[in-house]
Structures are given as structure tokens and as C-alpha cells.
Scaffold this motif. Structure first.
Motif, PDB file in Angstrom:
ATOM      1  N   GLY A 190       0.807  -1.216   0.000  1.00  0.00           N
ATOM      2  CA  GLY A 190       0.000   0.000   0.000  1.00  0.00           C
ATOM      3  C   GLY A 190       0.837   1.263   0.000  1.00  0.00           C
ATOM      4  N   PHE A 191       1.932   1.247   0.753  1.00  0.00           N
ATOM      5  CA  PHE A 191       2.829   2.403   0.797  1.00  0.00           C
ATOM      6  C   PHE A 191       3.406   2.669  -0.588  1.00  0.00           C
ATOM      7  N   GLY A 192       3.843   1.602  -1.249  1.00  0.00           N
ATOM      8  CA  GLY A 192       4.405   1.746  -2.592  1.00  0.00           C
ATOM      9  C   GLY A 192       3.376   2.201  -3.605  1.00  0.00           C
ATOM     10  N   ALA A 193       2.142   1.672  -3.491  1.00  0.00           N
ATOM     11  CA  ALA A 193       1.075   2.070  -4.408  1.00  0.00           C
ATOM     12  C   ALA A 193       0.774   3.553  -4.276  1.00  0.00           C
ATOM     13  N   SER A 194       0.751   4.054  -3.043  1.00  0.00           N
ATOM     14  CA  SER A 194       0.512   5.478  -2.819  1.00  0.00           C
ATOM     15  C   SER A 194       1.636   6.316  -3.415  1.00  0.00           C
ATOM     16  N   GLN A 195       2.868   5.841  -3.284  1.00  0.00           N
ATOM     17  CA  GLN A 195       4.021   6.559  -3.844  1.00  0.00           C
ATOM     18  C   GLN A 195       3.934   6.644  -5.363  1.00  0.00           C
ATOM     19  N   ILE A 196       3.526   5.541  -5.997  1.00  0.00           N
ATOM     20  CA  ILE A 196       3.403   5.513  -7.459  1.00  0.00           C
ATOM     21  C   ILE A 196       2.296   6.447  -7.924  1.00  0.00           C
ATOM     22  N   PHE A 197       1.134   6.380  -7.265  1.00  0.00           N
ATOM     23  CA  PHE A 197       0.016   7.243  -7.672  1.00  0.00           C
ATOM     24  C   PHE A 197       0.384   8.713  -7.503  1.00  0.00           C
ATOM     25  N   ARG A 198       1.049   9.029  -6.399  1.00  0.00           N
ATOM     26  CA  ARG A 198       1.437  10.421  -6.163  1.00  0.00           C
ATOM     27  C   ARG A 198       2.408  10.903  -7.237  1.00  0.00           C
ATOM     28  N   ALA A 199       3.312  10.035  -7.675  1.00  0.00           N
ATOM     29  CA  ALA A 199       4.265  10.420  -8.727  1.00  0.00           C
ATOM     30  C   ALA A 199       3.531  10.777 -10.012  1.00  0.00           C
ATOM     31  N   ILE A 200       2.514   9.996 -10.373  1.00  0.00           N
ATOM     32  CA  ILE A 200       1.743  10.276 -11.591  1.00  0.00           C
ATOM     33  C   ILE A 200       1.014  11.611 -11.474  1.00  0.00           C
ATOM     34  N   VAL A 201       0.403  11.866 -10.306  1.00  0.00           N
ATOM     35  CA  VAL A 201      -0.310  13.122 -10.095  1.00  0.00           C
ATOM     36  C   VAL A 201       0.661  14.305 -10.153  1.00  0.00           C
ATOM     37  N   GLU A 202       1.821  14.167  -9.540  1.00  0.00           N
ATOM     38  CA  GLU A 202       2.803  15.258  -9.552  1.00  0.00           C
ATOM     39  C   GLU A 202       3.230  15.596 -10.980  1.00  0.00           C
ATOM     40  N   LEU A 203       3.464  14.580 -11.781  1.00  0.00           N
ATOM     41  CA  LEU A 203       3.859  14.822 -13.168  1.00  0.00           C
ATOM     42  C   LEU A 203       2.704  15.401 -13.978  1.00  0.00           C
ATOM     43  N   ALA A 204       1.474  15.007 -13.638  1.00  0.00           N
ATOM     44  CA  ALA A 204       0.300  15.583 -14.305  1.00  0.00           C
ATOM     45  C   ALA A 204       0.150  17.060 -13.955  1.00  0.00           C
ATOM     46  N   ARG A 205       0.594  17.440 -12.760  1.00  0.00           N
ATOM     47  CA  ARG A 205       0.533  18.844 -12.341  1.00  0.00           C
ATOM     48  C   ARG A 205       1.595  19.702 -13.028  1.00  0.00           C
ATOM     49  N   GLY A 206       2.584  19.062 -13.622  1.00  0.00           N
ATOM     50  CA  GLY A 206       3.605  19.822 -14.317  1.00  0.00           C
ATOM     51  C   GLY A 206       5.006  19.701 -13.757  1.00  0.00           C
ATOM     52  N   ARG A 207       5.189  18.922 -12.687  1.00  0.00           N
ATOM     53  CA  ARG A 207       6.546  18.707 -12.183  1.00  0.00           C
ATOM     54  C   ARG A 207       7.381  17.993 -13.242  1.00  0.00           C
ATOM     55  N   THR A 208       8.674  18.253 -13.220  1.00  0.00           N
ATOM     56  CA  THR A 208       9.551  17.612 -14.205  1.00  0.00           C
ATOM     57  C   THR A 208      10.015  16.237 -13.752  1.00  0.00           C
ATOM     58  N   GLU A 209       9.892  15.955 -12.443  1.00  0.00           N
ATOM     59  CA  GLU A 209      10.266  14.659 -11.906  1.00  0.00           C
ATOM     60  C   GLU A 209       9.513  14.421 -10.600  1.00  0.00           C
ATOM     61  N   PRO A 210       9.347  13.162 -10.194  1.00  0.00           N
ATOM     62  CA  PRO A 210       8.633  12.895  -8.937  1.00  0.00           C
ATOM     63  C   PRO A 210       9.407  13.439  -7.738  1.00  0.00           C
ATOM     64  N   SER A 211       8.699  13.817  -6.688  1.00  0.00           N
ATOM     65  CA  SER A 211       9.348  14.318  -5.474  1.00  0.00           C
ATOM     66  C   SER A 211      10.131  13.227  -4.770  1.00  0.00           C
ATOM     67  N   VAL A 212       9.724  11.968  -4.955  1.00  0.00           N
ATOM     68  CA  VAL A 212      10.441  10.825  -4.389  1.00  0.00           C
ATOM     69  C   VAL A 212      10.882   9.924  -5.538  1.00  0.00           C
ATOM     70  N   LYS A 213      12.179   9.704  -5.652  1.00  0.00           N
ATOM     71  CA  LYS A 213      12.706   8.834  -6.703  1.00  0.00           C
ATOM     72  C   LYS A 213      12.560   7.364  -6.282  1.00  0.00           C
TER      73      LYS A 213
END
Length: 459
Positions: A175-198
Motif C-alpha cells: 500500500g505504501f508503494g502504491a501510494s508513492q506511485i500514484f502520487r508520482a503520476i499526479v505530480e507529473l500531471a501537475r507539471g513537475r519535471t520529476e517525482p518528489s520521491v525517486k
């Protein structure tokens, strides 16, 4: 909580395979011992519901399907294993991720759909019966002898709101990993150039060795486990997933009653509800009193443990250890609730030791154990935190019925959703997703009536 009545019809486009925006070399990646638990080889499905915070309509220029498809492609630059295929090795039977191997086609299956109604007509999926969520996640057969690590479906509604249905293989992440993956997609959809957590792979950190002394397995087998008259033995029982809301005041009253038993012990909300739900489910299912019932609790190993190497930031593989509390049904029914919850707390605390984590990983090399009620908590994993998107507000998050969550064992604790903000009774409350046989009847009357009646008699 309302029950969904409005019909839902979807116009769907063809499923496409979304690939990384960059070229990724072919590779074969091994998984950890925890990843390879047999029950993990299936998709965990969940839905995020976004409501327009301004006036939008279906003709709005914003296209969530396009935006999130592009964001997924960028996310795969970092999470490229998700575009591979899970394959069971013929030699040792362990799962591996193949990416770019042979002539197989790789990528994440992506589906865009358009609904014939507004989200408000579906109560934003804030329903006791969660079956409608199945229509908002992608159900697609996997290629022969392979399975998809990730599938994604975006559905736009007439009101301009949308849902994101994601399916992630539990063999790839918890679940922790799934949340991290979903957040990365949302961050990139918002316009970030890379996820906040690699992301970090490093699955070798969670591989065991059978040479080390193991902890005993759950003392249950087919002969000793208790049976329910609502469950047949030929696997044809119809199971439905429900969502119950437990008010904060009910939890506070229950905690207060437990403090009266012993002022020196403080119980968490999870421990209190775990004991109560375990007993309530056993009674609702009318388990035979002479059999055994088990409560299995998913405990994370990411926290700092003495003499145990903590997992690196960005690690998204499985880090969950199961701990079991086993009682005879008659004992569970007759034992004071305080004693049951105390036993749960003591067992859970043992799991926060380095020895238990290490030896649990090693014991999984030998065999897995079963359970009757399997509890997980999603409250603190970030599935609902800071995920709003350009005039669209995340108002609900829920798990969708699926192979993994459609089993009778499953029970998940989650935070109240944004729609509960106006309901003061849900402050400090919890949503419980649980599966029950359809033959049990009205789950509110069987599972929750007892809790209301009991807790509100406490003084």
C-alpha cells in the motif's frame, strides 16, 4: 451514507499500451521474498474520485484522460518495471519482471471512458455498497503466462469531474508503494519535471534464508478452522464488499471504557477497532464455536527497528509482515473485549522487533499461513493527502472489489473522505471496507447494529 441507485453507462475507447517516454534497456528483475507470497500475485484495485471545484462541463478544454496518459508515460521513465510483465520462473517458481525481453509487447494498459451521468448522481461513490467501483477500474485479461504489474483507467463524467481507477500488482508493491506511485503520476500531471520521491528497487533487501530459525506458523489447518453456515465449501459463495463508517464518538466511547479497565494501557484506534471488528465478523458469520478463528494483521517493517536495516526512501516493494492472533471462537465470544484488544496489542508489538521481521521473511521461504480476518490499514499511507489537481478536488478514495479484495478474509481501515468534512460525527472516525457473503443479509443490521447498541450503552 447513501446507496447508489443511478444507472451508470460508459462509452469506452480501445485499450492502449502506454510506454515510457524514454528508451529503457531490456532487463529481467528479481522480486523479494515478501513480493513472492502467493496471495500477492493479483491486482489491488482502487479508485480516486475528483470533483470539479469550479463549474465545468463535458465540453471543458481540460481532458483528464489525455493529461494522465501523458503523466503515466513520464512516470514510467522512473517506474519502468510497471510497464513490464510479471512472469513465474519455470525453475524455482518465483516471480520476475521481464522488460523488453523477446518479441513481447510491453507497456501499461490504459483505458479512457466517458460516463452518461454526473458524479453527484452516484453520490461520488460514497456508498455502503461499493460494487459500482468495479466498473471504474480496468478489467483486462493478461497475456498467456504473464500478468500486468499496472493498469489504469480514467473516466470523465458529465459534470466535468473524473475518476482514476488503478490496478497494481501486490507482487510489485504494498500500500505504501502504491501510494508513492500514484502520487508520482499526479505530480507529473501537475507539471513537475520529476517525482518528489525517486523510486528504489533493491528487492534483495527483503530476501530471506531458510537457514535461520523460524517463528512458528499460524496454528490453523483445514481440520481446526471454524466454519460459517453462510460459506459453502465448493467456492461458489457470492462475496460482496461493503463500506461502513464508524463515527469518532463511538471510537472515543469505546476507548474510554477500555481505560476504565486499566488506566496504564493506551490502545490505538486500530487496535480497538481490530478487536471489535474481529468479534463482530465472527458473530455475523455465525462461526462454529468449537473451531479456531484467526486475526491476521499486516504490520509494516519500514519503521526504524534496532539492529534491522531500514528500507531506503523511495523503496516501493512489499514490506509487510503478517502477525496472527488465534483463538477458539467460543473464547473470542466470551472473552472480555479488553482482554482481546490487549492480546492484539501485545502480538502487534512483538512484530516491531528486528528478530521478528527477519525471521518472518525467512519463514516465508518455507510456507505461508492462512487467516480468517485479514486486517490492513490505509489511513496513514497518503492515498488522500495533497492530491488535488488544477481546480479538481479529491473527494473520495475507495478500494474496488477484485480477486484480492473479494475474499472473505479481507478488511481494510481507511480515513474519512473529503465528503465527510461536513459531518462532525466523522471527526476521528474510520471507514471500514470489508467483505461478507451476500447470504448474511443486511450487513448494517448484522455487523454494525451490535456495535451501535453496545458502544452507546457505555458510560
Amino acid at each position: 451514507m447513501a446507496d447508489q441507485k443511478a444507472p451508470l453507462k460508459l462509452e469506452m475507447k480501445d485499450v492502449v499500451l502506454v510506454k515510457s517516454s524514454k528508451s529503457i534497456p531490456s532487463c529481467i528483475l528479481s522480486l523479494s521474498t515478501l513480493d513472492n507470497i502467493y496471495i500477492n500475485n493479483s491486482l489491488f484495485l482502487f479508485v480516486h474520485v475528483y470533483r470539479s471545484s469550479t463549474i465545468h462541463d463535458s465540453d471543458s478544454g481540460f481532458d483528464p484522460c489525455h493529461v494522465f496518459k501523458e503523466a503515466l508515460s513520464k512516470a514510467l521513465d522512473y517506474y519502468y518495471p510497471l510497464a513490464g510483465r510479471l512472469v513465474k520462473h519455470a525453475g524455482d517458481g518465483r516471480l520476475r519482471v521481464e522488460f523488453g525481453v523477446g518479441d513481447a509487447e510491453y507497456g501499461v494498459p490504459f483505458l479512457e471512458a466517458y460516463a452518461n451521468c454526473t458524479l453527484s448522481s452516484l453520490h461520488y461513490l460514497d456508498n455502503t455498497d461499493t460494487e459500482i467501483a468495479k466498473d471504474l477500474v480496468l478489467d483486462i485479461p493478461s497475456p498467456k503466462d504473464k500478468s500486468y504489474p499496472l493498469v489504469l483507467m480514467v473516466t470523465k463524467f458529465l459534470c466535468g469531474g473524473f475518476t482514476i481507477g488503478m490496478g497494481l500488482s501486490h507482487a510489485i508493491c504494498d500500500g505504501f508503494g502504491a501510494s508513492q506511485i500514484f502520487r508520482a503520476i499526479v505530480e507529473l500531471a501537475r507539471g513537475r519535471t520529476e517525482p518528489s520521491v525517486k523510486p528504489v528497487w533493491e528487492r534483495e533487501k527483503q530476501v530471506g534464508s531458510i537457514a535461520i530459525q523460524t517463528f512458528p506458523q499460524c496454528p490453523m489447518d483445514r481440520e481446526s478452522v471454524s466454519l460459517s453456515p453462510f460459506v459453502n465449501q465448493n467456492n461458489t459463495t457470492i462475496i460482496k464488499q461493503y463500506c461502513f463508517k464508524v463515527e469518532g464518538e463511538m471510537i472515543r466511547r469505546l476507548k474510554l471504557s477500555l481505560m476504565n479497565e486499566n488506566e496504564n494501557i493506551r490502545f490505538t484506534t486500530f487496535e480497538v477497532l481490530a478487536g471489535y471488528v474481529w468479534r463482530s465478523r465472527a458473530r455475523a458469520l455465525k462461526l462454529k464455536s468449537n473451531g479456531l478463528t484467526a486475526l491476521t494483521i499486516a504490520v509494516g517493517s519500514r519503521r526504524n527497528l534496532k539492529d534491522y536495516d531500514t528500507l531506503p526512501k523511495g523503496y516501493y516493494g512489499n514490506s509487510i509482515i503478517d502477525v496472527n492472533v488465534v483463538l477458539k471462537v467460543s473464547v473470542l465470544n466470551e472473552m472480555p473485549l479488553y482482554e482481546t484488544i490487549k492480546l492484539i496489542k501485545e502480538t502487534k508489538n512483538i512484530a516491531f522487533t528486528a528478530d521478528y521481521v527477519t525471521n518472518s521473511i525467512n519463514s516465508l521461504e518455507l510456507e505461508a499461513s492462512g487467516a480468517v480476518t485479514s486486517l490492513s490499514e490505509l489511513k496513514h499511507l497518503g492515498f488522500q493527502e495533497n492530491l488535488n489537481f488544477e481546480g479538481y478536488e479529491l473527494v473520495n478514495f475507495l478500494t474496488a472489489p477484485c480477486k484480492m479484495l473479494g475474499t472473505l478474509d479481507t478488511c481494510i481501515f481507511s480515513s474519512p473522505n473529503k465528503l465527510d468534512d461536513h459531518d462532525l460525527s466523522m471527526e476521528g472516525g474510520v471507514r471500514i471496507f470489508t467483505s461478507l457473503p451476500e447470504a448474511v443479509g443486511d450487513p448494517h443490521s448484522r455487523c454494525m447494529h451490535e456495535s451501535h447498541a453496545y458502544i452507546y450503552t457505555l458510560r
